[in-house]
Design a protein around this motif. Structure first.
Motif, PDB file in Angstrom:
ATOM      1  N   THR A   1      -3.731  11.440   9.508  1.00 22.24           N
ATOM      2  CA  THR A   1      -4.142  10.065   9.226  1.00 22.24           C
ATOM      3  C   THR A   1      -4.510   9.982   7.750  1.00 22.24           C
ATOM      4  OG1 THR A   1      -4.907   9.644  11.469  1.00 22.24           O
ATOM      5  CG2 THR A   1      -5.846   8.265   9.735  1.00 22.24           C
ATOM      6  N   GLU A   2      -3.952   8.991   7.060  1.00 27.47           N
ATOM      7  CA  GLU A   2      -4.147   8.850   5.614  1.00 27.47           C
ATOM      8  C   GLU A   2      -5.105   7.705   5.315  1.00 27.47           C
ATOM      9  OE1 GLU A   2      -1.530   7.707   1.612  1.00 27.47           O
ATOM     10  OE2 GLU A   2      -0.506   8.216   3.482  1.00 27.47           O
ATOM     11  N   VAL A   3      -6.101   7.987   4.485  1.00 28.43           N
ATOM     12  CA  VAL A   3      -7.024   6.947   4.034  1.00 28.43           C
ATOM     13  C   VAL A   3      -6.375   6.248   2.842  1.00 28.43           C
ATOM     14  CG1 VAL A   3      -9.347   6.409   3.229  1.00 28.43           C
ATOM     15  CG2 VAL A   3      -8.984   8.312   4.821  1.00 28.43           C
ATOM     16  N   LEU A   4      -5.801   5.087   3.091  1.00 27.06           N
ATOM     17  CA  LEU A   4      -5.004   4.414   2.064  1.00 27.06           C
ATOM     18  C   LEU A   4      -5.864   3.862   0.935  1.00 27.06           C
ATOM     19  CD1 LEU A   4      -2.529   2.412   4.340  1.00 27.06           C
ATOM     20  CD2 LEU A   4      -2.172   4.652   3.271  1.00 27.06           C
ATOM     21  N   THR A   5      -7.124   3.515   1.230  1.00 28.75           N
ATOM     22  CA  THR A   5      -8.002   2.925   0.221  1.00 28.75           C
ATOM     23  C   THR A   5      -8.949   3.950  -0.401  1.00 28.75           C
ATOM     24  OG1 THR A   5      -9.372   2.194   2.080  1.00 28.75           O
ATOM     25  CG2 THR A   5      -7.952   0.545   1.051  1.00 28.75           C
ATOM     26  N   ASP A   6      -8.674   5.230  -0.236  1.00 25.80           N
ATOM     27  CA  ASP A   6      -9.507   6.293  -0.796  1.00 25.80           C
ATOM     28  C   ASP A   6      -9.625   6.115  -2.314  1.00 25.80           C
ATOM     29  OD1 ASP A   6     -10.794   8.618  -1.520  1.00 25.80           O
ATOM     30  OD2 ASP A   6      -9.316   9.964  -0.635  1.00 25.80           O
ATOM     31  N   LEU A   7     -10.853   6.055  -2.826  1.00 28.81           N
ATOM     32  CA  LEU A   7     -11.042   5.898  -4.269  1.00 28.81           C
ATOM     33  C   LEU A   7     -10.531   7.089  -5.054  1.00 28.81           C
ATOM     34  CD1 LEU A   7     -14.583   4.249  -4.565  1.00 28.81           C
ATOM     35  CD2 LEU A   7     -12.354   3.172  -4.281  1.00 28.81           C
ATOM     36  N   ASN A   8     -10.399   8.227  -4.390  1.00 30.96           N
ATOM     37  CA  ASN A   8      -9.932   9.455  -5.073  1.00 30.96           C
ATOM     38  C   ASN A   8      -8.493   9.791  -4.736  1.00 30.96           C
ATOM     39  OD1 ASN A   8     -12.520  10.115  -6.297  1.00 30.96           O
ATOM     40  ND2 ASN A   8     -13.216  10.594  -4.229  1.00 30.96           N
ATOM     41  N   TYR A   9      -7.698   8.761  -4.382  1.00 33.25           N
ATOM     42  CA  TYR A   9      -6.331   9.038  -3.913  1.00 33.25           C
ATOM     43  C   TYR A   9      -5.494   9.779  -4.949  1.00 33.25           C
ATOM     44  CZ  TYR A   9      -4.395   5.238  -6.770  1.00 33.25           C
ATOM     45  OH  TYR A   9      -3.997   4.448  -7.816  1.00 33.25           O
ATOM     46  N   LYS A  10      -5.769   9.585  -6.231  1.00 37.46           N
ATOM     47  CA  LYS A  10      -4.970  10.234  -7.280  1.00 37.46           C
ATOM     48  C   LYS A  10      -5.196  11.736  -7.315  1.00 37.46           C
ATOM     49  CE  LYS A  10      -4.731   6.189 -10.305  1.00 37.46           C
ATOM     50  NZ  LYS A  10      -5.110   5.598 -11.623  1.00 37.46           N
ATOM     51  N   ASN A  11      -6.306  12.185  -6.764  1.00 35.69           N
ATOM     52  CA  ASN A  11      -6.647  13.612  -6.803  1.00 35.69           C
ATOM     53  C   ASN A  11      -6.262  14.323  -5.517  1.00 35.69           C
ATOM     54  OD1 ASN A  11      -7.879  13.255  -9.341  1.00 35.69           O
ATOM     55  ND2 ASN A  11      -9.769  12.534  -8.350  1.00 35.69           N
ATOM     56  N   ASN A  12      -5.715  13.574  -4.542  1.00 38.48           N
ATOM     57  CA  ASN A  12      -5.382  14.178  -3.245  1.00 38.48           C
ATOM     58  C   ASN A  12      -3.960  14.737  -3.228  1.00 38.48           C
ATOM     59  OD1 ASN A  12      -7.901  13.413  -2.400  1.00 38.48           O
ATOM     60  ND2 ASN A  12      -7.219  11.549  -1.361  1.00 38.48           N
TER      61      ASN A  12
END
Length: 253
Positions: free
Chosen positions: A242-253
């Protein structure tokens, strides 16, 4: 009817969710005591429009771009030139973007200045509730597994869990099926499947779980006047994760 999204649709929803995360990363540091909720609303509206979107709340005829709820306000707080953020406030910012018909939805609660320890704890526990709900949102589980995960942590800490309002499906509209309660419910309890895109959003009160709507027809407040906290992410369910689409740290994942 639950709308299972295609990979192509999820890709478009992911794009608008990442714009939403970028917006929060840019604007959160600018939100401080002395700002009116009207000023905050315009900051978000300008960001959204400048990136080619529209505030998703406009689809609901909400009189603003952001639901800005302070302290005892649980959700749907109206922007106002008269409402000024003060040191010690807890403010939740519930924002979505409509970009070419694809919708994001996320909420972050912020601590303004120096807050009381019990308010800081409420925010921390609400974040834990959200993460527990997300962890339970996997293929094969049911919606009730999300609800129970949120509820157990909140109740263990002595908090009230709002039952009148729930999370929901999202992505092609602001509010879609299924409902995602934050407490045990007798409502529908579908199994979680690949293609679901859900807004998981604990609303946790320091006092009783009961709420009421003010005369403005929008603002929901705690029945006992206690502080409330609201956290929310849009997530997409795949077969193996399951992917957290609104994650504030998405660029680091």
């Amino acid at each position: 009817m639950i709308h299972l999204k295609t990979i192509e649709q999820i890709n478009e929803i992911r794009k608008v969710c990442h714009i939403t995360a970028d917006m929060f990363n840019e604007l959160i540091p600018k939100i401080k005591a002395g700002l009116s909720t009207y000023q905050i609303d315009k900051m978000f509206e300008n960001y959204i429009v400048s990136h080619g979107g529209k505030p998703a709340w406009w689809r609901e005829d909400f009189p603003g771009s952001v639901c800005i709820s302070i302290n005892e306000e649980v959700i749907h707080g109206l922007p106002s030139k008269k409402r000024i953020l003060k040191d010690g406030d807890l403010v939740s910012l519930d924002v979505g973007i409509d970009l070419n018909g694809y919708i994001s939805d996320t909420t972050h609660s912020l601590l303004i200045g120096k807050v009381k320890p019990e308010v800081a704890k409420l925010k921390k526990v609400t974040e834990e509730c959200l993460q527990a709900g997300i962890a339970a949102c996997v293929v094969g589980n049911r919606i009730s597994d999300i609800s129970n995960a949120v509820y157990e942590i909140a109740v263990k800490n002595g908090y009230g869990v709002v039952y009148d309002y729930t999370g929901h499906g999202v992505g092609l509209d602001v509010h879609e099926e299924p409902s995602v309660p934050n407490c045990p419910s007798r409502g529908g309890n579908p199994r979680i499947k690949p293609g679901m895109v859900l807004a998981i959003e604990p609303m946790i009160n320091m006092g009783v779980p009961d709420v009421k709507v003010l005369k403005d027809g929008w603002t929901v407040v705690t029945e006992d006047g206690s502080v409330s906290c609201h956290e929310e992410h849009t997530v997409a369910v795949f077969e193996d994760h399951t992917e957290v689409l609104t994650d504030l740290n998405y660029k680091n994942n």
